[in-house]
Design an enzyme around this catalytic site. Structure first.
Site, short mmCIF file in Angstrom:
data_model
loop_
_atom_site.label_atom_id
_atom_site.label_comp_id
_atom_site.label_asym_id
_atom_site.label_seq_id
_atom_site.Cartn_x
_atom_site.Cartn_y
_atom_site.Cartn_z
N THR A 1 35.99 32.90 32.88
CA THR A 1 34.55 33.30 32.09
C THR A 1 35.07 33.51 30.61
O THR A 1 35.90 34.42 30.13
CB THR A 1 34.49 34.76 32.54
OG1 THR A 1 34.05 34.56 34.10
CG2 THR A 1 33.10 35.26 31.89
N CYS B 1 35.43 42.07 36.95
CA CYS B 1 34.42 41.17 36.00
C CYS B 1 33.42 41.77 35.19
O CYS B 1 33.25 41.74 34.13
CB CYS B 1 33.88 40.18 36.82
SG CYS B 1 35.04 38.68 37.40
#
Ligand SMILES: NC(=O)c1ccc[n+]([C@@H]2O[C@H](COP(=O)([O-])OP(=O)(O)OC[C@H]3O[C@@H](n4cnc5c(N)ncnc54)[C@H](O)[C@@H]3O)[C@@H](O)[C@H]2O)c1
Length: 442
Positions: free
Chosen positions: A122, A263
């Protein structure tokens, strides 16, 4: 296709094993020699249901292997996936891209023949451009394209998520890269996995927007839970009542102690930082981060409320430490600030988690770690359920009660019903639910 997977963590190992299971030839690379040695011995360094069998099957079929040296696998690869960590940078909350760029530099020198380098980590918008610059600068002769392919799997259900995804987002404008990516994911078309091709920057933003939206949903229902508590309404029924609306959807509407994990916290922070650098206000995301940060410690006040506000001298048993069930991942788990706050209020803490205790021991000091839920409850004045592991859903409540000094249960995941707990003689507090056996009766 030949694939090199750089980074063999939660995402790299699951993706690598699943790609091998599709029939591709995969080499998983990691800098961590211990991790690679363990994998070569057939040991899985993380807890993820089904991963041990998947890895073993594909190693046996000679489609999956492991190494610390990326040169040969990268030279042979059609696609090299970067799946290294992108944690919050210390001090400012931006995504720390040092691992991504270090990996790109190492990959650059090993490239041979046409190769697609794929960012699966990411990464903020524009990272693909920078990876491309690093590759071209380090190896000007390389025939390489850089694509973005963000990963949406959830720990605890990672293999299923990877094999039956809601969508696969691929960011590239290059036709050759598109063909390679389509071939890699072709086996998923049998599972109706929808491939979405878009521009690289758009793909990068999709990942952050998705995580920020899900974090917003969780935070929204948590705030509604607080209001429900004040008003004598039941947040679970509110969640059902709104979730049945297709425009809203029922997922991510479970009130709890605040989101954690590897996350959502770091990705919401990184998205906000990106927006601030561009002078674009993201007020909703900003509010989500602030509300969630406050919530984790506030859960300790909820525990204290069951003891007339004071925890001094009390022993609190905590069931569940990982940020969610079916993982051993302790990154930014709500249990950490909660236990710190319990300590700050003068409580002693005992704890049990089915998979996260080894990692937890490194992160949370002064806790008595126990070997099961019943030994954890021994002598406790209160029991707090923090993570909704399956094995906590049907506890032998009589046995728990006998172990405890005082039968008080604070259920931060609403896995029990207030009436049942009252029938078993517990004083019970859930999240955002009416006061059926709640604080006023304590
Ligand atoms: N964990 C999740 O559920 C999840 C889900 C979707 C996306 N992501 C994203 O995927 C990325 C990876 O996350 P993770 O949880 O798998 O991380 P992780 O920390 O579990 O694993 C990263 C691995 O990369 C290795 N590594 C670092 N630099 C390397 C290098 N130069 N060469 C080889 N190996 C190297 C590390 O040793 C480590 O084993 C992150 O960007 C994360 O945000 C994670």
């Amino acid at each position: 296709m030949r694939i090199a997977m750089i980074g063999t963590g939660y995402v790299g190992l699951v993706s690598g094993a699943c790609f091998a299971d599709f029939g591709h030839q995969v080499t998983c690379v990691d800098k961590d020699a211990e991790k690679i040695a363990a994998l070569k011995r057939g040991e899985i360094p993380i807890f993820e249901p089904g991963l041990d069998t998947l890895v073993a099957t594909n190693v046996k079929a000679k489609r999956l292997d492991f190494t610390t040296d990326l040169s040969a696998p990268v030279a042979e690869a059609d696609a090299v996936f970067i799946a290294v960590g992108t944690p919050s940078r210390r001090g400012d909350g931006h995504a720390d891209l040092s691992y991504v760029y270090a990996a790109a530099r190492e990959i650059a020198s090993a490239l041979s023949g046409f190769t697609v380098v794929v960012n699966k980590s990411t990464v903020p918008v524009g990272t693909g451009d920078e990876v491309e610059r690093v590759l071209r600068e380090t190896n000007p002769q390389a025939d390489v394209e850089v694509a973005s392919n963000p990963e949406f799997l959830r720990e605890g259900a990672a293999i299923r998520d990877f094999k039956f995804p809601d969508r696969i987002v691929i960011g590239t404008s290059d036709e050759r890269a598109r063909k390679v990516m389509a071939e890699i994911y072709r086996p998923l078309s049998l599972n109706q996995g929808p491939l979405m091709f878009t521009a690289r920057r758009t793909a990068e933003l999709i990942k952050y927007a998705a995580n920020a939206f899900l974090a917003t949903k969780i935070t929204f229902i948590n705030e509604i839970a607080d209001l429900a508590e004040e008003l004598g309404a039941d947040v679970q029924e509110v969640a059902r009542g709104i979730g049945l609306d297709n425009r809203i959807g029922s997922k991510f509407l479970h009130a709890g102690p605040g989101f954690g994990g590897s996350c959502f916290p770091k990705d919401t922070r990184a998205l906000l930082k990106t927006a601030q650098d561009r002078a674009v206000p993201l007020r909703v995301v900003e509010a989500v981060i602030a509300a969630n940060d406050i919530r984790k410690r506030a859960m300790a006040r909820k525990v204290a409320a069951a003891f007339a506000g004071s925890l001094r001298g009390k022993t609190i048993a905590v069931l569940g430490l990982t940020f969610k069930p079916n993982t051993d991942d302790m990154r930014e788990a709500p249990s950490i600030p909660l236990i710190t706050a319990l300590h700050d209020m003068g409580a002693s803490v005992r704890a049990f988690d089915p998979a996260g205790m080894e990692q937890a021991k490194e992160l949370i000091p002064n806790v008595v770690f126990c070997d099961g839920p019943y030994s954890c409850a021994e002598g406790a004045d209160g029991l707090v359920i923090v993570t909704e592991w399956e094995q906590f859903r049907a506890l032998d409540l009589e046995r728990i009660k006998q172990q405890m000094a005082c039968p008080i249960l604070i259920d931060l995941r609403n896995i029990y019903a207030g009436e049942d707990m009252a029938a078993h003689g517990f004083l019970y507090l859930g999240i955002g639910r009416p006061d059926r056996a709640g604080p006023k009766r304590l």
